[in-house]
Enzyme design. Structure first.
Site, PDB file in Angstrom:
ATOM      1  N   GLU A  51     -72.991  62.167  30.667  1.00  0.00           N
ATOM      2  CA  GLU A  51     -71.878  61.447  29.524  1.00  0.00           C
ATOM      3  C   GLU A  51     -70.466  61.806  29.919  1.00  0.00           C
ATOM      4  OE1 GLU A  51     -75.857  61.648  27.382  1.00  0.00           O
ATOM      5  OE2 GLU A  51     -74.544  63.197  28.491  1.00  0.00           O
ATOM      6  N   PHE A 113     -82.602  65.555  13.852  1.00  0.00           N
ATOM      7  CA  PHE A 113     -82.771  65.702  15.224  1.00  0.00           C
ATOM      8  C   PHE A 113     -81.516  64.969  15.987  1.00  0.00           C
ATOM      9  CE2 PHE A 113     -84.586  64.116  19.306  1.00  0.00           C
ATOM     10  CZ  PHE A 113     -84.603  65.341  20.013  1.00  0.00           C
ATOM     11  N   GLN A 114     -80.968  65.636  16.868  1.00  0.00           N
ATOM     12  CA  GLN A 114     -79.615  65.107  17.687  1.00  0.00           C
ATOM     13  C   GLN A 114     -78.636  64.605  16.795  1.00  0.00           C
ATOM     14  OE1 GLN A 114     -81.234  62.563  20.718  1.00  0.00           O
ATOM     15  NE2 GLN A 114     -81.186  64.299  22.154  1.00  0.00           N
ATOM     16  N   LYS A 163     -77.679  54.443  13.437  1.00  0.00           N
ATOM     17  CA  LYS A 163     -78.596  53.970  14.003  1.00  0.00           C
ATOM     18  C   LYS A 163     -79.200  52.634  13.343  1.00  0.00           C
ATOM     19  CE  LYS A 163     -83.207  54.271  16.310  1.00  0.00           C
ATOM     20  NZ  LYS A 163     -84.183  55.213  16.898  1.00  0.00           N
ATOM     21  N   MET A 478     -56.994  77.954  42.921  1.00  0.00           N
ATOM     22  CA  MET A 478     -55.669  78.700  42.193  1.00  0.00           C
ATOM     23  C   MET A 478     -55.623  79.737  41.450  1.00  0.00           C
ATOM     24  SD  MET A 478     -52.604  77.423  41.607  1.00  0.00           S
ATOM     25  CE  MET A 478     -52.314  75.477  41.573  1.00  0.00           C
TER      26      MET A 478
END
Length: 579
Positions: A51, A113-114, A163, A478
């Site tokens: 993602e 969940f999630q 959802k 760096m």
């Protein structure tokens, strides 16, 4: 009564109505209902491998095209993986809309969940965000999200959709012109402010145009050129504004800031007027703020009123879109110059002396190894100013900003404000999707590359033939430079061993790319030309470069720009030079 469709269908129809042509994403449980109508949509969906890659790809697409970039992810970890690219886009004012799935409305707040409160998580790093639990609200939320993302000061907007809202039936009515109470970006500048600014320009003896990325966001580069040539003053372009003013123009002194040119840094310090257009007085430009351009008056033009006076008092504040602002300044300045034409000849003699005495340069490694600056310089020279160059973060980013010549806007992409390692490969992917007929080079470090290189699989499978130059100094370069300068060479955890593991050329080939390797100066041009000739697959070139090359000039963090350091061997008379 309108036809009944699912919330998911309403979402896709809304995205189509918003003009979305491409989006980057990964399906998952909560967003899955949306992926069924995506299957039938004319919108191109590119399935990424992470993602974070989707978010940076959306940013790269937006930066090259000027359109709103779109990414899509599921709930929980899918959404939280977008936080870094959202923060990145927020810092660099990139228009982006992120669509995330959320657990069903009744489960919100139950630690389902999630589940993650992505609206709460991203509130500080988005321009605005939404949680949609009613399917009837989907078109409005999407319409408003795109309007907010692209209007005023651009930025990222997140739309989190439950959802069950995607699954329920609803009507569809897409509002073409959203009405948002309290949100009225000021486009036209105040006439009196324009007149005051023009008068101040005509009165100054040592003016400098301090140009930020807002000029590119406003598509105002051509207007800037007219104004700058009318005034005749020096121009400096920040890291985010490279390409807003041509490098080849005689008025251009280069980039200011921590790793800017001596002429650009000194011009700001010694000026009596900063004509600040779309810049925000960032700490990397100002150095120690109390010592920055202490004798300069400030004209500060920006579309975001919150930036005016945030870090530095503005003698003449101008709020408005930079296109109309610059176009209004041109006749106003011309009118003032008819009364009295300023003479900048002494100012230019000083700047030209600095420019000729302290040009950007670098030393060839004494051990005969490959100079990273040379590699980047040759990529730019051979590929040319019409290509798009995308950098990761670190030494290679600074060298790419210094040694590639930029002649036009939207040809230089990098993570300026957040400094996100791993930005280059996915952002280059998005840029190539947005500009498919333009060569796109990702200038990446071996550290950055190992964070997001999996998106090369996405490029291979989706015919996105970017080119990647890995500036491989087997270090977090760096950080190693700072350890060399400020930590007595105690190289704690900056050795990546990446000239040994992994074999980048083989790794590239395993991901469907062409893998090349370059270890000698004599092969650089040949390999760059070979990479440029390959346009049917992504190309990765592992440039094995000198380990201890340094980025110069340098203003150490927290110090004054007056304390700018350069490599002594490049300017042995530096200490005796009066600035």
């Amino acid at each position: 009564m309108s036809e009944q469709i699912t919330g998911a269908q309403s979402l896709v129809k809304s995205l189509e109505s918003a003009g979305v042509e491409v989006m980057f994403g990964i399906p998952g449980g909560a967003i899955l209902p949306a992926y069924d109508p995506i299957f039938d949509s004319k919108i191109r969906h590119i399935l990424v491998r992470h993602e974070q890659g989707a978010g940076h790809a959306a940013t790269g697409y937006a930066q090259v095209t000027g359109k709103v970039g779109v990414c899509i992810a599921t709930s929980g970890p899918g959404a939280t993986n977008l936080v870094t690219p959202l923060a990145d886009a927020h810092m660099d004012s990139v228009p982006m809309v992120a669509i995330t799935g959320q657990v069903p409305g009744p489960a919100i707040g139950t630690d389902a969940f999630q589940e993650a409160d992505i609206r709460g998580v991203t509130m500080p790093v988005t321009k605005h965000n939404y949680l949609v639990t009613d399917p009837n609200e989907i078109p409005r939320a999407i319409s408003e999200a795109f309007y907010i993302a692209r209007s005023g000061r651009p930025g990222p907007v997140l739309v989190d959709i439950a959802k069950d809202a995607l699954q329920k039936m609803t009507g569809f009515n897409y509002p073409k012109r959203p009405e948002l109470r309290g949100y009225r970006p000021q486009i036209e500048p105040n006439d009196q402010a324009i007149r005051d600014a023009a008068a101040l320009i005509a009165q100054s003896a040592k003016p400098v145009f301090y140009i930020g990325g807002g000029v590119i966001k406003a598509n105002a580069a051509s207007d800037l050129l007219k104004l700058a040539e009318l005034v005749g003053a020096p121009v400096v372009t920040t890291l985010m504004a490279r390409g807003a003013f041509p490098d080849s123009h005689r008025q251009h002194l280069g980039m200011p800031g921590m790793h800017g040119t001596v002429a650009a840094v000194t011009a700001l310090q010694k000026s009596d007027l900063l004509i600040t257009l779309g810049a925000r007085f960032d700490d990397r430009v100002t150095g120690k703020l109390s010592t920055f351009a202490v004798n300069a008056k400030i004209i500060h033009a920006d579309i975001d009123p919150a930036e005016i006076g945030k870090n530095r008092y503005a003698d003449v504040p101008i709020i408005g879109d930079l296109g109309p602002t610059i176009r209004a300044l041109i006749p106003a300045v011309a009118a003032e110059f008819k009364k009295k034409q300023p003479d900048y000849s002494i100012w230019w003699r000083q700047m030209d002396s600095l420019r000729s005495t302290y040009p950007l340069g670098y030393n060839e490694p004494e051990d005969g190894s490959l100079s990273p600056q040379y590699v980047i310089e040759r990529i730019g020279a051979i590929t040319g100013p019409d290509a798009v160059y995308v950098a990761g973060v670190g030494q290679h980013q600074m060298w790419a900003s210094q040694f590639i010549k930029y002649e036009k806007p939207r040809t230089w992409l990098n993570s300026g404000g957040l400094g996100t390692m791993g930005y280059a490969v996915p952002a280059a992917m998005g840029a190539k999707v947005g500009a498919p007929d333009t060569p796109v080079w990702a200038i990446d470090g071996d550290g950055c590359f190992q964070m997001t290189n999996q998106e090369l699989v996405t490029c291979s499978l989706n015919n996105i033939p970017i080119k990647v130059a890995i500036i491989n100094n087997e270090s977090l370069g760096m950080v190693r430079q700072w350890q060399s300068l400020f930590y007595q060479g105690r190289y704690s955890n900056t050795d990546l061993h990446s000239k040994r593991i992994p074999d980048f050329a083989k790794l590239a080939e395993a991901m469907g790319c062409v893998g090349l390797r370059c270890e000698s100066k004599g092969d650089v041009d040949k390999i760059i030309k070979e990479a440029n000739a390959i346009n049917d697959a992504p190309v990765v070139v592992d440039f094995n470069v000198h380990r201890d090359a340094m980025v110069w000039p340098m203003v150490a963090a927290g110090t004054s720009n007056d304390d700018i350091m350069i490599a002594r061997e490049l300017a042995p008379d530096w200490d005796s030079q009066e600035l």
